[in-house]
Design an enzyme around this catalytic site. Structure first.
Site, PDB file in Angstrom:
ATOM      1  N   LYS A 169       8.793  -0.115   1.456  1.00  0.00           N
ATOM      2  CA  LYS A 169       8.577  -0.874   0.723  1.00  0.00           C
ATOM      3  C   LYS A 169       9.617  -1.079  -0.435  1.00  0.00           C
ATOM      4  O   LYS A 169       9.870  -1.467  -1.248  1.00  0.00           O
ATOM      5  CB  LYS A 169       7.228   0.415  -0.260  1.00  0.00           C
ATOM      6  CG  LYS A 169       6.087  -0.574   0.914  1.00  0.00           C
ATOM      7  CD  LYS A 169       4.939   0.327  -0.288  1.00  0.00           C
ATOM      8  CE  LYS A 169       3.680   0.236   1.009  1.00  0.00           C
ATOM      9  NZ  LYS A 169       2.531  -0.287  -0.149  1.00  0.00           N
ATOM     10  N   ASP A 196      -0.506  -4.937  -3.858  1.00  0.00           N
ATOM     11  CA  ASP A 196      -1.994  -3.873  -3.480  1.00  0.00           C
ATOM     12  C   ASP A 196      -2.391  -3.547  -5.303  1.00  0.00           C
ATOM     13  O   ASP A 196      -3.494  -3.232  -5.833  1.00  0.00           O
ATOM     14  CB  ASP A 196      -0.634  -2.207  -4.170  1.00  0.00           C
ATOM     15  CG  ASP A 196      -0.191  -1.899  -2.684  1.00  0.00           C
ATOM     16  OD1 ASP A 196      -1.339  -2.253  -1.816  1.00  0.00           O
ATOM     17  OD2 ASP A 196       0.626  -1.358  -2.830  1.00  0.00           O
TER      18      ASP A 196
END
Ligand code: ATR
Length: 285
Positions: A75, A111
């Site tokens: 990420k 998220d």
């Protein structure tokens, strides 16, 4: 978006290392079928050493993909290598969703949107409170802190075993975020309307610590971003103590939707059948 979408199937990926446990192919496969789209979405494992070359092939248009999801451990690298990371990614220093647009590689982190959409769906009114307590200061708590702050919470208390990690996040996310050691948990829960667990407490074979949720405001909600098991030890305790609970599965489902829309051009729905599909898969493993 590229016009070739009309003629050839659009392919998207989830990459990580390892990636075989990802449930993202199940989620996107469900939506592709439901919407009758010809695209594909598959797990594509890439090692740390090979990740930069993979992103280069994506940018060059030679990977066969229009974009995809990125999970652990890529990420941070995805954020750094993207041409156009958005503001959410910039602040987190991490991206989980990549897509090509006008020849450039864009990146975001979905998220936080997954977190808020799950609560909006399962516990409307969850944001009608000023104070939230977040247990944990690991990678997963960052997007949650950002999302809760951006929803307008005035006091966000991050409580962590290693208080220095909580302090780093308080410094990163601004003056409404406060860091505390575990010993302060009861005190900072006083009157808070939302409690969020982002740790794996009680799930590694160790007994979950007993938490007294009673200092929370009446009507407070307790949620967990961990979704295996669906009812985590902390959620079970909160429920026994009479609080509304929201499991973390919806966060996984909702965080997937923005990427799907970018790659395949249609907004998918998080519905009960999708939830049932993932629960059935969890029961198999
Ligand atoms: P993730 O990216 O999933 O958040 P992580 O970065 O390893 O994973 O963070 C795990 C979180 O759970 C941390 O907040 C960790 O506390 P520390 O920062 O003190 O390590 C917390 N955690 C895990 N096991 C714990 C335990 N037994 N007691 C208290 N906190 C725990």
């Amino acid at each position: 978006m590229d016009d070739s979408r009309e003629t050839s199937p659009v392919n998207a990926f989830v990459t990580g290392y390892p990636v075989k446990h990802s449930r993202s192919p199940l989620i996107h496969g469900y939506w592709l079928k439901q919407l009758g789209l010809a695209g594909t979405y598959r797990a594509h494992e890439v090692s740390i050493e090979d990740f930069a070359a993979f992103v280069a092939s994506l940018k060059a248009g030679t990977s066969g993909f229009v974009g995809g999801n990125v999970t652990i451990p890529h990420k941070e690298a995805a954020f750094k290598l993207a041409d156009r990371p958005d503001e959410l990614s910039e602040e987190l220093g991490a991206s989980n969703t990549l897509w090509l647009e006008d020849g450039l590689l864009h990146a975001t982190n979905t998220d936080g949107r997954g977190f808020t959409a799950n609560l909006d769906e399962r516990h409307p009114g969850w944001d009608r409170t000023d104070s939230a307590v977040i247990l944990g200061a690991g990678g997963a708590s960052r997007a949650v802190i950002q999302a809760v702050r951006d929803r307008g919470f005035k006091e966000i208390h991050v409580v962590n075993r290693t208080v220095e990690r909580a302090q780093e996040l308080a410094d990163r996310f601004g003056e409404r975020v406060h860091a505390h050691p575990m010993a302060a948990l009861g005190e900072v829960m006083q009157g808070a309307g939302l409690f969020i667990n982002t740790t794996s407490l009680g799930m590694d074979g160790e007994a979950a610590p007993r938490i007294d949720f009673s200092p929370l405001a009446q009507g407070a909600a307790v949620t967990d971003i961990v979704y295996v098991p669906l009812k985590t030890p902390l959620l079970a305790q909160a429920e026994e103590q009479g609080f509304a609970i929201v499991d973390g599965l919806g966060m996984l489902l909702h965080q997937a939707a923005p990427g799907f829309e970018k790659w395949f051009g249609k907004r998918p729905a998080v519905d009960d059948s999708l939830r049932a599909l993932i629960i059935a898969d969890m029961e198999k493993h």
